[in-house]
Design a protein around this motif. Sequence first.
Motif, PDB file in Angstrom:
ATOM      1  N   VAL A 269       0.832  -1.363   0.312  1.00  0.00           N
ATOM      2  CA  VAL A 269      -0.203   0.498   0.238  1.00  0.00           C
ATOM      3  C   VAL A 269       0.953   1.023  -0.053  1.00  0.00           C
ATOM      4  CG1 VAL A 269      -1.701  -0.943   0.697  1.00  0.00           C
ATOM      5  CG2 VAL A 269      -0.286   0.583   2.399  1.00  0.00           C
ATOM      6  N   LEU A 270       0.518   2.515  -0.672  1.00  0.00           N
ATOM      7  CA  LEU A 270       1.373   3.914  -0.824  1.00  0.00           C
ATOM      8  C   LEU A 270       0.868   4.371  -0.104  1.00  0.00           C
ATOM      9  CD1 LEU A 270       2.941   4.966  -2.817  1.00  0.00           C
ATOM     10  CD2 LEU A 270       0.734   5.829  -3.545  1.00  0.00           C
ATOM     11  N   LEU A 271       1.913   5.503   0.919  1.00  0.00           N
ATOM     12  CA  LEU A 271       1.148   6.340   1.724  1.00  0.00           C
ATOM     13  C   LEU A 271       2.670   6.811   1.458  1.00  0.00           C
ATOM     14  CD1 LEU A 271       1.950   4.478   5.417  1.00  0.00           C
ATOM     15  CD2 LEU A 271       3.498   4.002   3.456  1.00  0.00           C
ATOM     16  N   GLU A 272       2.300   7.919   2.441  1.00  0.00           N
ATOM     17  CA  GLU A 272       3.371   9.600   2.375  1.00  0.00           C
ATOM     18  C   GLU A 272       4.250   8.947   3.121  1.00  0.00           C
ATOM     19  OE1 GLU A 272       2.819  12.088   0.412  1.00  0.00           O
ATOM     20  OE2 GLU A 272       1.118  11.213  -0.516  1.00  0.00           O
ATOM     21  N   LYS A 273       5.596  10.032   3.089  1.00  0.00           N
ATOM     22  CA  LYS A 273       7.092  10.078   4.627  1.00  0.00           C
ATOM     23  C   LYS A 273       6.438  10.148   5.226  1.00  0.00           C
ATOM     24  CE  LYS A 273      11.581  11.611   4.190  1.00  0.00           C
ATOM     25  NZ  LYS A 273      12.226  12.864   3.390  1.00  0.00           N
ATOM     26  N   ASN A 274       5.427  11.499   5.988  1.00  0.00           N
ATOM     27  CA  ASN A 274       5.145  11.658   7.160  1.00  0.00           C
ATOM     28  C   ASN A 274       4.289  10.364   7.540  1.00  0.00           C
ATOM     29  OD1 ASN A 274       2.933  12.592   5.498  1.00  0.00           O
ATOM     30  ND2 ASN A 274       3.012  13.948   6.372  1.00  0.00           N
ATOM     31  N   GLN A 275       3.265  10.395   6.730  1.00  0.00           N
ATOM     32  CA  GLN A 275       2.553   8.614   7.209  1.00  0.00           C
ATOM     33  C   GLN A 275       3.615   7.452   7.653  1.00  0.00           C
ATOM     34  OE1 GLN A 275       0.012   8.312   4.049  1.00  0.00           O
ATOM     35  NE2 GLN A 275      -1.817   8.362   5.935  1.00  0.00           N
ATOM     36  N   VAL A 276       4.563   7.902   6.919  1.00  0.00           N
ATOM     37  CA  VAL A 276       5.523   6.308   7.410  1.00  0.00           C
ATOM     38  C   VAL A 276       6.225   6.563   8.864  1.00  0.00           C
ATOM     39  CG1 VAL A 276       8.078   5.150   6.875  1.00  0.00           C
ATOM     40  CG2 VAL A 276       6.151   5.454   5.246  1.00  0.00           C
ATOM     41  N   ALA A 277       6.738   8.171   8.804  1.00  0.00           N
ATOM     42  CA  ALA A 277       7.251   8.597  10.219  1.00  0.00           C
ATOM     43  C   ALA A 277       6.405   8.348  11.245  1.00  0.00           C
ATOM     44  CB  ALA A 277       8.114   9.929   9.764  1.00  0.00           C
ATOM     45  N   ALA A 278       5.068   8.951  11.452  1.00  0.00           N
ATOM     46  CA  ALA A 278       4.267   9.355  12.140  1.00  0.00           C
ATOM     47  C   ALA A 278       3.732   7.519  12.915  1.00  0.00           C
ATOM     48  CB  ALA A 278       3.433   9.721  12.065  1.00  0.00           C
ATOM     49  N   LEU A 279       3.754   7.134  12.200  1.00  0.00           N
ATOM     50  CA  LEU A 279       3.244   5.197  12.375  1.00  0.00           C
ATOM     51  C   LEU A 279       4.903   4.582  12.842  1.00  0.00           C
ATOM     52  CD1 LEU A 279       1.704   2.757  12.001  1.00  0.00           C
ATOM     53  CD2 LEU A 279       2.810   2.198   9.286  1.00  0.00           C
ATOM     54  N   ALA A 280       5.518   4.872  13.163  1.00  0.00           N
ATOM     55  CA  ALA A 280       7.028   4.559  13.408  1.00  0.00           C
ATOM     56  C   ALA A 280       7.098   5.295  14.629  1.00  0.00           C
ATOM     57  CB  ALA A 280       8.601   4.594  12.435  1.00  0.00           C
ATOM     58  N   GLU A 281       7.350   5.952  14.677  1.00  0.00           N
ATOM     59  CA  GLU A 281       7.072   6.735  16.395  1.00  0.00           C
ATOM     60  C   GLU A 281       6.375   6.428  17.128  1.00  0.00           C
ATOM     61  OE1 GLU A 281       6.870  10.862  15.048  1.00  0.00           O
ATOM     62  OE2 GLU A 281       8.929  10.719  14.222  1.00  0.00           O
ATOM     63  N   ARG A 282       4.639   6.141  16.607  1.00  0.00           N
ATOM     64  CA  ARG A 282       4.100   5.702  17.514  1.00  0.00           C
ATOM     65  C   ARG A 282       3.993   3.864  18.071  1.00  0.00           C
ATOM     66  NH1 ARG A 282       0.695   6.873  21.441  1.00  0.00           N
ATOM     67  NH2 ARG A 282      -1.386   6.030  21.094  1.00  0.00           N
ATOM     68  N   ILE A 283       4.360   3.925  17.331  1.00  0.00           N
ATOM     69  CA  ILE A 283       4.371   2.585  17.361  1.00  0.00           C
ATOM     70  C   ILE A 283       5.503   1.668  18.291  1.00  0.00           C
ATOM     71  CG2 ILE A 283       5.916  -0.056  16.512  1.00  0.00           C
ATOM     72  CD1 ILE A 283       4.485   0.183  13.960  1.00  0.00           C
ATOM     73  N   GLU A 284       6.695   2.850  18.945  1.00  0.00           N
ATOM     74  CA  GLU A 284       7.415   3.080  19.714  1.00  0.00           C
ATOM     75  C   GLU A 284       7.060   3.036  20.831  1.00  0.00           C
ATOM     76  OE1 GLU A 284      10.470   1.929  19.303  1.00  0.00           O
ATOM     77  OE2 GLU A 284      11.216   1.727  17.893  1.00  0.00           O
ATOM     78  N   GLU A 285       6.577   4.438  20.983  1.00  0.00           N
ATOM     79  CA  GLU A 285       5.709   4.434  21.584  1.00  0.00           C
ATOM     80  C   GLU A 285       4.757   3.752  22.628  1.00  0.00           C
ATOM     81  OE1 GLU A 285       3.087   8.190  20.886  1.00  0.00           O
ATOM     82  OE2 GLU A 285       5.414   9.879  20.558  1.00  0.00           O
TER      83      GLU A 285
END
Length: 189
Positions: free
Chosen positions: A40-56
């Motif tokens: 699935v295609l997504l935006e760079k900022n979505q990737v960053a937000a997803l990764a940061e939120r996963i860590e949290e």
Amino acid sequence: MTRQVFFYDQPERFVAGTVGQPGARAFYLQASARGRITSVLLEKNQVAALAERIEEVLDEALRRSGGDASIPATAPKDLLDTAPLDLPLEQEFRVGTMALAWDSVDACLVVEAQALVEDEEDAEGEEEALQDDENGPDMLRVRLTGAMARVFAKRALDLVAAGRKPCPFCNLPLDPEGHLCPRANGYRR
């Protein structure tokens, strides 16, 4: 139209990856298991937000369990995945909304990425669609162990940082909004 749910429970692979050169990259989430691949295609900022939120979410789940949850504090090096995206790369949809949850009963992270709702008529029915499993936007749903989730987050954050130029003083990736360099006494670029 019937909703299509691409479901992976403990996939063989779940990664963020790119196609193209920095500045013109397309970002993808890709899950695969038993010869089946979903991208699935997504935006760079979505990737960053997803990764940061996963860590949290993982840190909070670990904290709430008093350290008893099967979540490593950092990504296990032996599980790190640096391979490119699997081929063929066929986009199922563009991601609109994402959701995360820690399932404490099964000790896993649930990641959901829903297709972008493009027209107003679909947007009005979006709340309805979230309650109705049969209708609504397509969705990628992945269930990950704590270790798999840490590995995903590490790779995704590294991927996002890889497109940024390094600071000439500290070699950290430069933020688009500016970089306060810890080694150059307040040098801001």
